[in-house]
Design an enzyme around this catalytic site. Structure first.
Site, PDB file in Angstrom:
ATOM      1  CE  LYS A 192     -48.016   9.726  28.811  1.00  0.00           C
ATOM      2  NZ  LYS A 192     -47.217   8.537  29.149  1.00  0.00           N
ATOM      3  CB  THR A 227     -37.965  11.802  24.156  1.00  0.00           C
ATOM      4  OG1 THR A 227     -38.060  11.274  22.753  1.00  0.00           O
ATOM      5  CG2 THR A 227     -37.706  13.302  23.548  1.00  0.00           C
ATOM      6  N   GLY A 264     -38.139   7.052  27.517  1.00  0.00           N
ATOM      7  CA  GLY A 264     -38.322   6.996  28.983  1.00  0.00           C
ATOM      8  C   GLY A 264     -39.180   8.272  29.344  1.00  0.00           C
ATOM      9  CB  THR A 265     -40.632  11.350  28.213  1.00  0.00           C
ATOM     10  OG1 THR A 265     -41.326  10.476  27.004  1.00  0.00           O
ATOM     11  CG2 THR A 265     -39.448  12.063  27.538  1.00  0.00           C
ATOM     12  N   GLY A 266     -42.320   8.941  29.497  1.00  0.00           N
ATOM     13  CA  GLY A 266     -43.690   8.677  29.842  1.00  0.00           C
ATOM     14  C   GLY A 266     -43.508   8.128  31.311  1.00  0.00           C
ATOM     15  CB  CYS A 267     -41.226   5.493  32.574  1.00  0.00           C
ATOM     16  SG  CYS A 267     -41.460   4.090  31.047  1.00  0.00           S
TER      17      CYS A 267
HETATM   18  N1  LIG Z   1     -40.135  17.003  22.560  1.00  0.00           N
HETATM   19  C1  LIG Z   1     -40.759  17.219  23.728  1.00  0.00           C
HETATM   20  N2  LIG Z   1     -40.885  18.425  24.254  1.00  0.00           N
HETATM   21  C2  LIG Z   1     -41.349  18.643  25.345  1.00  0.00           C
HETATM   22  N3  LIG Z   1     -42.000  17.798  26.287  1.00  0.00           N
HETATM   23  C3  LIG Z   1     -41.901  16.772  25.716  1.00  0.00           C
HETATM   24  C4  LIG Z   1     -41.463  16.326  24.532  1.00  0.00           C
HETATM   25  N4  LIG Z   1     -41.672  15.038  24.242  1.00  0.00           N
HETATM   26  C5  LIG Z   1     -42.446  14.573  25.368  1.00  0.00           C
HETATM   27  N5  LIG Z   1     -42.706  15.461  26.074  1.00  0.00           N
HETATM   28  C6  LIG Z   1     -43.202  15.399  27.388  1.00  0.00           C
HETATM   29  O1  LIG Z   1     -42.755  14.175  28.161  1.00  0.00           O
HETATM   30  C7  LIG Z   1     -43.972  13.700  28.846  1.00  0.00           C
HETATM   31  C8  LIG Z   1     -44.076  12.250  28.321  1.00  0.00           C
HETATM   32  O2  LIG Z   1     -45.024  12.372  27.165  1.00  0.00           O
HETATM   33  P1  LIG Z   1     -44.946  11.315  25.889  1.00  0.00           P
HETATM   34  O3  LIG Z   1     -46.352  11.629  25.157  1.00  0.00           O
HETATM   35  O4  LIG Z   1     -43.650  11.367  25.170  1.00  0.00           O
HETATM   36  O5  LIG Z   1     -45.135   9.990  26.858  1.00  0.00           O
HETATM   37  P2  LIG Z   1     -44.737   8.596  26.304  1.00  0.00           P
HETATM   38  O6  LIG Z   1     -45.181   8.342  24.914  1.00  0.00           O
HETATM   39  O7  LIG Z   1     -45.406   7.514  27.236  1.00  0.00           O
HETATM   40  O8  LIG Z   1     -43.314   8.355  26.498  1.00  0.00           O
HETATM   41  P3  LIG Z   1     -42.518   6.807  26.654  1.00  0.00           P
HETATM   42  O9  LIG Z   1     -43.236   5.740  25.856  1.00  0.00           O
HETATM   43  O10 LIG Z   1     -41.218   7.448  25.674  1.00  0.00           O
HETATM   44  O11 LIG Z   1     -41.836   6.688  28.001  1.00  0.00           O
HETATM   45  C9  LIG Z   1     -45.193  14.564  28.843  1.00  0.00           C
HETATM   46  O12 LIG Z   1     -45.249  15.621  29.657  1.00  0.00           O
HETATM   47  C10 LIG Z   1     -44.885  15.289  27.127  1.00  0.00           C
HETATM   48  O13 LIG Z   1     -45.421  16.611  27.365  1.00  0.00           O
HETATM   49  C1  LIG Z   2     -39.699  -1.533  30.326  1.00  0.00           C
HETATM   50  C2  LIG Z   2     -40.137  -0.449  29.693  1.00  0.00           C
HETATM   51  N1  LIG Z   2     -41.155  -0.005  30.011  1.00  0.00           N
HETATM   52  C3  LIG Z   2     -41.916   1.034  29.450  1.00  0.00           C
HETATM   53  C4  LIG Z   2     -41.601   1.570  28.173  1.00  0.00           C
HETATM   54  C5  LIG Z   2     -41.937   2.871  27.502  1.00  0.00           C
HETATM   55  O1  LIG Z   2     -41.139   3.793  27.290  1.00  0.00           O
HETATM   56  C6  LIG Z   2     -40.145   1.084  27.687  1.00  0.00           C
HETATM   57  N2  LIG Z   2     -39.501   1.266  26.461  1.00  0.00           N
HETATM   58  N3  LIG Z   2     -39.816  -0.142  28.554  1.00  0.00           N
END
Ligand SMILES: Nc1ncnc2c1ncn2[C@@H]1O[C@H](COP(=O)(O)OP(=O)(O)OP(=O)(O)O)[C@@H](O)[C@H]1O
Ligand SMILES: Cc1ncc(CO)c(N)n1
Length: 286
Positions: A176, A209, A211-214
């Site tokens: 990502k 942002t 929780g975007t990854g989850c």
């Molecule tokens: N500012 C942003 N604008 C557009 N898309 C974004 C932005 N930030 C994250 N994304 C998208 O959100 C999704 C999750 O990516 P990200 O790299 O933020 O994951 P993450 O670090 O695992 O998230 P988290 O740990 O906060 O849950 C991807 O599809 C990424 O492209």
């Molecule tokens: C419980 C939990 N899982 C995953 C993440 C990663 O975003 C978070 N902040 N908290």
């Protein structure tokens, strides 16, 4: 009789409701599937960060998985925060035992505020035990760096890292791009062993942002549970998270959560009027 696709999330609880189990269940609900959970650890968390981590006894984790798997059944499973090696091994054993086929591994390591959600000595178990069971892994850039041992600065580095995942036995990977926003866009890179797919979407200028990854990984899980092919599942998940960030919620004093209902309210019926650019390239590397 109504039939419904069923998915299980094995992850940590986020009391703040934006990430972890809570984000996963909200995403499952929004995408029309039946969600279940097995909690690995409870976090005391809000938009400002993680105030405490309280792991669940491995026996309690084991029982949660067995209870739902033996009775309700599972079409797809997602793993998130697993906390340590013991829980990684336990979850891997369950995936093997039940022979689950749709397995999304989000290798959660560190929360956005910097709190550790995985002990440092667990990466070997993650690589050897869990990642080879994944249909798709969804690391962010720091996680991909920790797993592959590579510095990822350029897209070429990212492609090499994606290939490293494949060489480790991971069937496919989305690295990502949320941590490497290009000037105006964010690119997620999907690799399935043959083809690189780039998902380039407008960068959204927001601090909300959390929780975007989850949410992205659980959207992939929901689409796989419904029987959709992986590449379609990833594209739908990307649309889902895009709208969730566009309409993200300015609640709390720190990084607010995304709006899980946004795709249903604003995005789902865009019919071809899509926001991002998606293109492919077959594998060749310098
Ligand atoms: N500012 C942003 N604008 C557009 N898309 C974004 C932005 N930030 C994250 N994304 C998208 O959100 C999704 C999750 O990516 P990200 O790299 O933020 O994951 P993450 O670090 O695992 O998230 P988290 O740990 O906060 O849950 C991807 O599809 C990424 O492209
Ligand atoms: C419980 C939990 N899982 C995953 C993440 C990663 O975003 C978070 N902040 N908290």
């Amino acid at each position: 009789m109504t039939t419904i696709a069923r998915a299980l999330t094995i992850a940590g609880s986020d009391s703040g409701g934006g990430a972890g189990i809570q984000a996963d269940l909200k995403t499952f609900q929004e995408l029309g599937i039946f969600g279940m959970s097995a909690i690995t650890a409870i976090t005391a968390q809000n938009t400002l960060g993680v105030q405490g981590v309280y792991p669940i006894d491995p026996i309690g984790l084991d029982k949660q998985i067995t209870s739902v798997a033996d009775d309700i059944g599972i079409d797809a499973v997602k793993t998130g925060m697993l906390f340590d090696e013991t829980r990684i091994r336990l979850v891997s054993e369950k995936i093997r035992y039940y022979r689950w086929k749709n397995v999304v591994v989000d290798p959660v390591m560190i929360a956005k505020g910097g709190a550790s959600l995985l002990t440092e000595n667990s990466i070997t178990a993650l690589i050897n035990e869990l990642l080879p069971l994944a249909t798709v892994a969804t690391p962010n850039i720091p996680e991909a760096e920790a797993i592959t041992g590579r510095d990822i600065k350029t897209m070429e580095d990212r492609k090499r890292a994606a290939k490293d995942f494949y060489d480790m036995g991971v069937k496919s990977v989305v690295i990502k791009g949320g941590h490497h926003t290009e000037k105006d866009t964010t690119i997620d890179l999907f690799f399935d062993g043959n083809t690189f797919t780039y998902l380039e979407f407008p960068k959204i200028n927001t601090k909300n942002t959390h929780g975007t990854g989850c949410s992205f990984a659980s959207a992939i899980t929901a689409e796989l549970a419904k029987g959709n092919p992986l590449s379609n599942a990833i594209q739908t998940a990307k649309q889902f998270i895009h709208y969730a960030i566009v309409h993200s919620l300015a609640i709390g004093k720190g990084h607010g959560p995304t709006h899980h209902g946004a795709y249903r309210h604003f995005g789902e019926n865009m019919n071809g009027n899509r926001e991002g650019k998606i293109w492919q390239e077959s594998m060749k590397m310098k």
